[in-house]
Design a protein around this motif. Structure first.
Motif, short mmCIF file in Angstrom:
data_model
loop_
_atom_site.label_atom_id
_atom_site.label_comp_id
_atom_site.label_asym_id
_atom_site.label_seq_id
_atom_site.Cartn_x
_atom_site.Cartn_y
_atom_site.Cartn_z
N CYS A 1 13.96 -34.57 10.85
CA CYS A 1 14.71 -34.82 12.08
C CYS A 1 14.03 -34.23 13.32
O CYS A 1 14.31 -34.64 14.43
CB CYS A 1 16.13 -34.30 11.96
SG CYS A 1 16.23 -32.52 11.68
N ARG B 1 7.02 -43.31 4.92
CA ARG B 1 8.35 -43.43 5.49
C ARG B 1 8.58 -42.46 6.65
O ARG B 1 9.56 -41.73 6.68
CB ARG B 1 9.41 -43.28 4.40
CG ARG B 1 9.27 -44.36 3.33
CD ARG B 1 10.34 -44.30 2.27
NE ARG B 1 11.66 -44.39 2.88
CZ ARG B 1 12.74 -43.83 2.38
NH1 ARG B 1 12.68 -43.12 1.27
NH2 ARG B 1 13.89 -43.96 2.99
N HIS B 2 7.67 -42.48 7.59
CA HIS B 2 7.70 -41.58 8.74
C HIS B 2 8.98 -41.76 9.56
O HIS B 2 9.34 -42.88 9.92
CB HIS B 2 6.51 -41.88 9.65
CG HIS B 2 5.20 -41.85 8.94
ND1 HIS B 2 4.79 -42.85 8.08
CD2 HIS B 2 4.20 -40.94 8.97
CE1 HIS B 2 3.60 -42.55 7.61
NE2 HIS B 2 3.22 -41.40 8.13
N SER B 3 9.64 -40.66 9.85
CA SER B 3 10.82 -40.72 10.72
C SER B 3 10.37 -40.96 12.17
O SER B 3 9.19 -40.82 12.50
CB SER B 3 11.61 -39.40 10.64
OG SER B 3 10.87 -38.35 11.25
N ARG B 4 11.32 -41.29 13.02
CA ARG B 4 11.00 -41.49 14.44
C ARG B 4 10.38 -40.22 15.05
O ARG B 4 9.44 -40.30 15.83
CB ARG B 4 12.24 -41.86 15.23
CG ARG B 4 12.68 -43.28 14.99
CD ARG B 4 13.70 -43.73 16.05
NE ARG B 4 14.28 -45.00 15.69
CZ ARG B 4 13.68 -46.16 15.88
NH1 ARG B 4 12.50 -46.22 16.42
NH2 ARG B 4 14.28 -47.29 15.54
N ALA B 5 10.91 -39.07 14.68
CA ALA B 5 10.38 -37.81 15.21
C ALA B 5 8.91 -37.64 14.84
O ALA B 5 8.09 -37.25 15.68
CB ALA B 5 11.20 -36.63 14.68
N LEU C 1 6.76 -40.07 13.97
CA LEU C 1 5.98 -41.11 14.66
C LEU C 1 5.70 -40.73 16.11
O LEU C 1 4.59 -40.95 16.61
CB LEU C 1 6.70 -42.45 14.60
CG LEU C 1 6.71 -43.13 13.24
CD1 LEU C 1 7.57 -44.38 13.30
CD2 LEU C 1 5.31 -43.45 12.77
N GLU C 2 6.70 -40.17 16.78
CA GLU C 2 6.51 -39.78 18.18
C GLU C 2 5.44 -38.71 18.32
O GLU C 2 4.59 -38.79 19.22
CB GLU C 2 7.84 -39.29 18.77
CG GLU C 2 8.83 -40.40 19.01
CD GLU C 2 10.21 -39.90 19.43
OE1 GLU C 2 10.38 -38.68 19.63
OE2 GLU C 2 11.11 -40.74 19.56
N ASP D 1 1.99 -40.21 17.59
CA ASP D 1 1.58 -41.01 18.74
C ASP D 1 1.13 -40.12 19.90
O ASP D 1 0.08 -40.34 20.49
CB ASP D 1 2.71 -41.94 19.17
CG ASP D 1 2.29 -42.91 20.25
OD1 ASP D 1 1.21 -43.52 20.13
OD2 ASP D 1 3.04 -43.04 21.24
N ILE E 1 8.47 -46.95 10.03
CA ILE E 1 9.70 -46.19 10.23
C ILE E 1 10.62 -46.42 9.03
O ILE E 1 10.84 -47.55 8.60
CB ILE E 1 10.42 -46.60 11.51
CG1 ILE E 1 9.63 -46.13 12.72
CG2 ILE E 1 11.84 -46.07 11.56
CD1 ILE E 1 10.27 -46.47 14.03
N HIS F 1 14.17 -46.64 7.19
CA HIS F 1 15.49 -47.10 7.59
C HIS F 1 16.42 -45.90 7.67
O HIS F 1 16.50 -45.08 6.76
CB HIS F 1 16.05 -48.11 6.59
CG HIS F 1 17.47 -48.47 6.87
ND1 HIS F 1 17.83 -49.22 7.96
CD2 HIS F 1 18.60 -48.16 6.22
CE1 HIS F 1 19.15 -49.36 7.96
NE2 HIS F 1 19.63 -48.73 6.91
N SER F 2 17.11 -45.78 8.76
CA SER F 2 18.04 -44.67 8.94
C SER F 2 19.45 -45.24 9.01
O SER F 2 19.72 -46.12 9.81
CB SER F 2 17.72 -43.92 10.22
OG SER F 2 18.71 -42.99 10.50
#
Length: 108
Positions: free
Chosen positions: A50, A78-82, A84-85, A88, A102, A104-105
């Motif tokens: 998270c 299965r990288h979370s959005r956090a 990936l950010e 990047d 991403i 699935h959440s």
């Protein structure tokens, strides 16, 4: 923060759950390091991360380097959005070499 271990199709999956921050990095490192010298394939599942900061990122870089040194096949998935950010922002996707998808959440 915890690492849940699972075996699947000859691979060891390490599910990191919670924060990967300066506050959890030492505990995560202690849980992660024993797996990096084992034979076979190792996959770190990042779907439930998270929050990640530079300490968490350093831990993933260390894991990649140690696995390479020990000739352990390691991939991140299965990288979370956090995650990936941060990848990047730091332009590190190529360093890890894994497809960035991403997970699935259920919360969005």
């Amino acid at each position: 923060m915890s690492i849940r271990t699972e075996s699947q199709d000859g691979r060891t999956l390490l599910h990191i759950e919670g924060e990967m921050t300066i506050y959890t990095a030492a505990d995560l490192k202690a849980q992660l390091m024993p797996h990096l010298g084992q034979d076979g394939e190792l996959e770190i599942v990042l779907a439930e991360v998270c929050e990640i900061d530079s300490a968490g990122l350093q831990l993933l870089i260390l894991a990649k380097r140690e696995a390479t040194r020990n000739e352990t096949a390691l991939r991140l998935s299965r990288h979370s959005r956090a995650v990936l950010e941060v990848f990047d922002l730091c332009n590190l996707a190529a360093f890890f070499g894994d497809p960035l998808v991403i997970a699935h959440s259920p919360n969005g």
